[in-house]
Design a protein around this motif. Structure first.
Motif, mmCIF file in Angstrom:
data_model
loop_
_atom_site.group_PDB
_atom_site.id
_atom_site.type_symbol
_atom_site.label_atom_id
_atom_site.label_comp_id
_atom_site.label_asym_id
_atom_site.label_seq_id
_atom_site.Cartn_x
_atom_site.Cartn_y
_atom_site.Cartn_z
ATOM 1 N N ALA A 160 1.003 -1.151 0.019
ATOM 2 C CA ALA A 160 -0.097 0.044 0.048
ATOM 3 C C ALA A 160 0.894 1.193 -0.027
ATOM 4 C CB ALA A 160 -1.069 -0.054 1.259
ATOM 5 N N GLN A 161 2.208 1.089 0.394
ATOM 6 C CA GLN A 161 3.080 2.288 0.506
ATOM 7 C C GLN A 161 3.828 2.360 -0.772
ATOM 8 O OE1 GLN A 161 3.344 4.147 3.002
ATOM 9 N NE2 GLN A 161 1.932 3.136 4.243
ATOM 10 N N TRP A 162 3.176 1.944 -1.909
ATOM 11 C CA TRP A 162 3.903 1.990 -3.233
ATOM 12 C C TRP A 162 4.255 3.151 -3.717
ATOM 13 C CZ3 TRP A 162 1.883 4.645 -7.303
ATOM 14 C CH2 TRP A 162 0.621 4.941 -7.384
ATOM 15 N N PRO A 163 3.664 4.418 -3.459
ATOM 16 C CA PRO A 163 4.135 5.667 -3.811
ATOM 17 C C PRO A 163 5.470 5.925 -3.185
ATOM 18 C CG PRO A 163 2.008 5.954 -3.421
ATOM 19 C CD PRO A 163 2.417 4.534 -2.653
ATOM 20 N N LEU A 164 5.754 5.590 -2.118
ATOM 21 C CA LEU A 164 6.979 5.780 -1.520
ATOM 22 C C LEU A 164 8.077 4.986 -2.061
ATOM 23 C CD1 LEU A 164 8.114 7.680 0.826
ATOM 24 C CD2 LEU A 164 7.604 5.923 2.612
ATOM 25 N N PHE A 165 7.881 3.776 -2.264
ATOM 26 C CA PHE A 165 8.898 2.881 -3.025
ATOM 27 C C PHE A 165 9.184 3.689 -4.315
ATOM 28 C CE2 PHE A 165 7.161 -0.911 -0.430
ATOM 29 C CZ PHE A 165 8.342 -1.338 -0.172
ATOM 30 N N LEU A 166 7.889 3.852 -5.011
ATOM 31 C CA LEU A 166 8.389 4.546 -6.432
ATOM 32 C C LEU A 166 9.266 5.943 -6.386
ATOM 33 C CD1 LEU A 166 7.275 3.406 -8.930
ATOM 34 C CD2 LEU A 166 5.616 5.372 -8.840
ATOM 35 N N LYS A 167 9.238 6.439 -5.219
ATOM 36 C CA LYS A 167 9.991 7.895 -5.042
ATOM 37 C C LYS A 167 11.332 7.325 -4.602
ATOM 38 C CE LYS A 167 9.999 11.911 -1.869
ATOM 39 N NZ LYS A 167 10.521 11.503 -0.566
ATOM 40 N N GLY A 168 11.331 6.368 -3.993
ATOM 41 C CA GLY A 168 12.737 5.879 -3.507
ATOM 42 C C GLY A 168 13.435 5.366 -4.637
ATOM 43 N N LEU A 169 12.663 4.531 -5.718
ATOM 44 C CA LEU A 169 13.267 4.113 -6.965
ATOM 45 C C LEU A 169 13.768 5.150 -7.772
ATOM 46 C CD1 LEU A 169 13.844 1.680 -8.825
ATOM 47 C CD2 LEU A 169 11.469 1.781 -9.722
ATOM 48 N N GLY A 170 12.942 6.396 -7.884
ATOM 49 C CA GLY A 170 13.372 7.402 -8.531
ATOM 50 C C GLY A 170 14.695 8.144 -7.980
ATOM 51 N N GLY A 171 14.829 8.005 -6.866
ATOM 52 C CA GLY A 171 16.042 8.561 -6.203
ATOM 53 C C GLY A 171 17.200 7.639 -6.511
ATOM 54 N N THR A 172 16.949 6.518 -6.684
ATOM 55 C CA THR A 172 18.167 5.486 -6.863
ATOM 56 C C THR A 172 18.528 5.743 -8.242
ATOM 57 O OG1 THR A 172 17.409 4.003 -5.280
ATOM 58 C CG2 THR A 172 18.758 3.264 -7.131
ATOM 59 N N LEU A 173 17.446 6.036 -9.201
ATOM 60 C CA LEU A 173 17.977 6.005 -10.687
ATOM 61 C C LEU A 173 18.503 7.262 -10.726
ATOM 62 C CD1 LEU A 173 14.607 4.484 -12.459
ATOM 63 C CD2 LEU A 173 16.981 3.589 -12.110
ATOM 64 N N LEU A 174 18.141 8.336 -10.088
ATOM 65 C CA LEU A 174 18.597 9.508 -10.309
ATOM 66 C C LEU A 174 20.139 9.655 -10.051
ATOM 67 C CD1 LEU A 174 18.269 12.709 -11.065
ATOM 68 C CD2 LEU A 174 17.954 13.029 -8.616
ATOM 69 N N ILE A 175 20.489 9.070 -8.955
ATOM 70 C CA ILE A 175 21.958 9.164 -8.503
ATOM 71 C C ILE A 175 22.609 8.595 -9.329
ATOM 72 C CG2 ILE A 175 21.954 10.465 -6.101
ATOM 73 C CD1 ILE A 175 21.920 7.643 -4.841
ATOM 74 N N ALA A 176 21.984 7.210 -9.372
ATOM 75 C CA ALA A 176 22.885 6.301 -10.303
ATOM 76 C C ALA A 176 23.266 6.932 -11.657
ATOM 77 C CB ALA A 176 21.954 4.984 -10.623
#
Lengths: 261, 220
Positions: B12-28
């Motif tokens: 149910a917390q998927w928006p937060l997962f998605l936000k995290g994934l975005g952060g990961t992809l950005l710094i990567a």
């Protein structure tokens, strides 16, 4: 007085503490075909590689057309310090071509591109002009049907002929051959030697390090026998092969031709 | 007693997962881009004939090779403000740490591929009068590039996984999101399983792509 195209004076070369060349003097006249023979470790390849500065000289001087290569910047006792700028060396190598034992073709380029590369990148010729020259040289080495092939698709003998075409395309004044047939299967040696022979007939100045004494005998206008980093004996092919003065030369030739037909 | 898995509250917390994934992809993405550029510069230094370029470049690579990644993150984020009065946000610090360390790895990828080519290729170029630079550009690099592909992909995967260290700076990437979700849901087992799956899907997709690129490049 003969005019010398290449003159070598007091050339020595050491790798670390190991002195490989111990003082070589040589004058080469235009059109001479010089075969350099000698046992392994005699320094013959190193000597040849010094002539186009694939190896830097430890001491001594090389003159091309009367001009000393490199700039003497000082003296340290007996030893001159000489600076060889990258530009000088590139200029020398344009005029003194080399063919290697291992061909050293560029595997990512086609046969035609291999030969065109120096013409375009080094001599600044247009692609069209370079292509014309490259095709002509490849025809000369009988490879005009392999223009688009890649080196890995060719036999060793064909690869070496491409390498020869690549070298002569630059119109060098002197051609150096460093054991050009030593890494070839025996049945492929002939085609490469025939190609080299044809070049000799054109009156080119050539130096050839080789173990093919039979070819050296027929091809060379002068033969140098190197032993222990020095020119031990030199003369015409007739003199060296049929009537060597030194016992060492005689023994080398006898040993090398022991099993020939 | 068997553990009762409950992924419902976690997912149910998927928006937060998605936000995290975005952060990961950005710094990567930023670190890969900058790391490649810096790595190429350092590789040039390491292979230079000039000692004053070669030695510092060697020290740089040795430093990063022999120190743990997390130390670099702490240095940029916590130590730099104290010793040099340079302050930056978690994003900047994480990108700097990742970039500088991946540069040292990419440097070795480039250098390794270039050194793996036989000396005869350099001599082949030199013998027709090419300068070292011309030989590098026309003869060496086109061949070395193919040999770089495998190690390059390998290193890039390491880098993407190392982005998780940015969570220690409270930078909002995947692992940091996971810590937050875990604190809210009290379901750490489920949270970290999901995180592992996201990493796996991400990297596995990349590796399929990479394999395809590699095959295409090496079959030319």
């Amino acid at each position: 007085m003969k005019n010398h195209i290449l003159k070598v004076e007091g050339l020595t070369k050491s790798f670390g503490t190991n002195q490989v060349l111990k003082g070589i003097d040589l004058d080469i006249a235009p059109g001479e075909r010089i075969a350099i023979i000698g046992g392994s470790g005699s320094g013959k390849s190193t000597f040849l590689r010094c002539l186009n500065f694939m190896e830097t000289l430890t001491t001594g001087a090389i003159y091309l057309d009367g001009t000393r290569i490199g700039r003497v910047v000082g003296k340290d006792g007996d030893k001159e310090s000489v600076v060889y700028s990258p530009r000088t060396l590139c200029d020398v190598r344009k005029r003194v071509g080399m063919v290697f034992q291992q061909f050293n073709l560029f595997p990512h380029m086609s046969v035609l591109q291999n030969v065109m590369e120096g013409l375009v990148t080094v001599l600044g010729k247009s692609k069209g002009e370079a292509r014309q020259i490259a095709e002509a040289e490849l025809t000369k080495v009988a490879l005009h049907e392999k223009l688009d092939a890649f080196p890995s698709q060719l036999s060793g003998g064909q690869q070496q002929r491409v390498a020869i075409a690549r070298a002569i395309a630059m119109s060098p004044e002197i051609l150096l051959f460093d054991e050009p047939t030593s890494s070839l299967d025996p049945e492929l040696v002939g085609e490469v030697l025939r190609t080299i022979n044809t070049l000799g007939e054109e009156g080119r100045t050539m130096l050839l390090v080789t173990h093919e004494l039979g070819f050296a005998y027929r091809f060379a206008t002068r033969v140098l026998f190197l032993y222990d980093g020095k020119i031990h004996e030199q003369g015409t092919a007739e003199e060296i092969f049929k009537n060597p003065q030194s016992e060492r030369t005689r023994a080398f030739i006898a040993r090398s031709s022991e099993f020939s037909l | 007693m068997a553990y009762e898995w409950d992924f419902g509250v976690v997912l149910a917390q998927w928006p937060l997962f998605l936000k995290g994934l975005g952060g990961t992809l950005l710094i990567a993405a930023i670190s890969i881009g900058l790391g490649v550029i810096l790595g190429a510069i350092i590789a040039t230094g390491r292979m230079s004939r000039l000692a004053w370029l070669r030695i510092p470049a060697g020290i740089y690579v040795d430093f990063y090779r022999n120190t743990p990644g997390i130390v670099h993150f702490f240095w940029f984020y916590y130590a730099l403000p104290i010793v040099a009065d340079i302050r930056m946000g978690p994003l900047e610090a994480a990108v700097l740490a990742l970039t500088t360390q991946s540069a040292s790895f990419y440097c070795e990828v480039f250098r390794g591929a270039i050194l793996s080519l036989p000396k005869g290729q350099w001599e082949g170029g030199a013998a027709i009068g090419m300068t070292r630079f011309q030989t590098l550009r026309r003869v060496i690099l086109p061949q070395a590039a193919l040999r770089m592909v495998g190690p390059f992909i390998e290193r890039t995967f390491e880098l993407i996984k190392t982005t998780s260290l940015a969570s220690t700076l409270a930078y909002g990437e995947l692992l940091y999101s996971a810590t937050q979700i875990s604190a809210q849901t009290y379901r750490p087992m489920e949270v970290y399983t999901v995180v592992a799956l996201i990493y796996f899907c991400l990297l596995f997709t990349f590796s399929l792509l990479a394999r395809r690129v590699e095959r295409r490049l090496t079959h030319v």
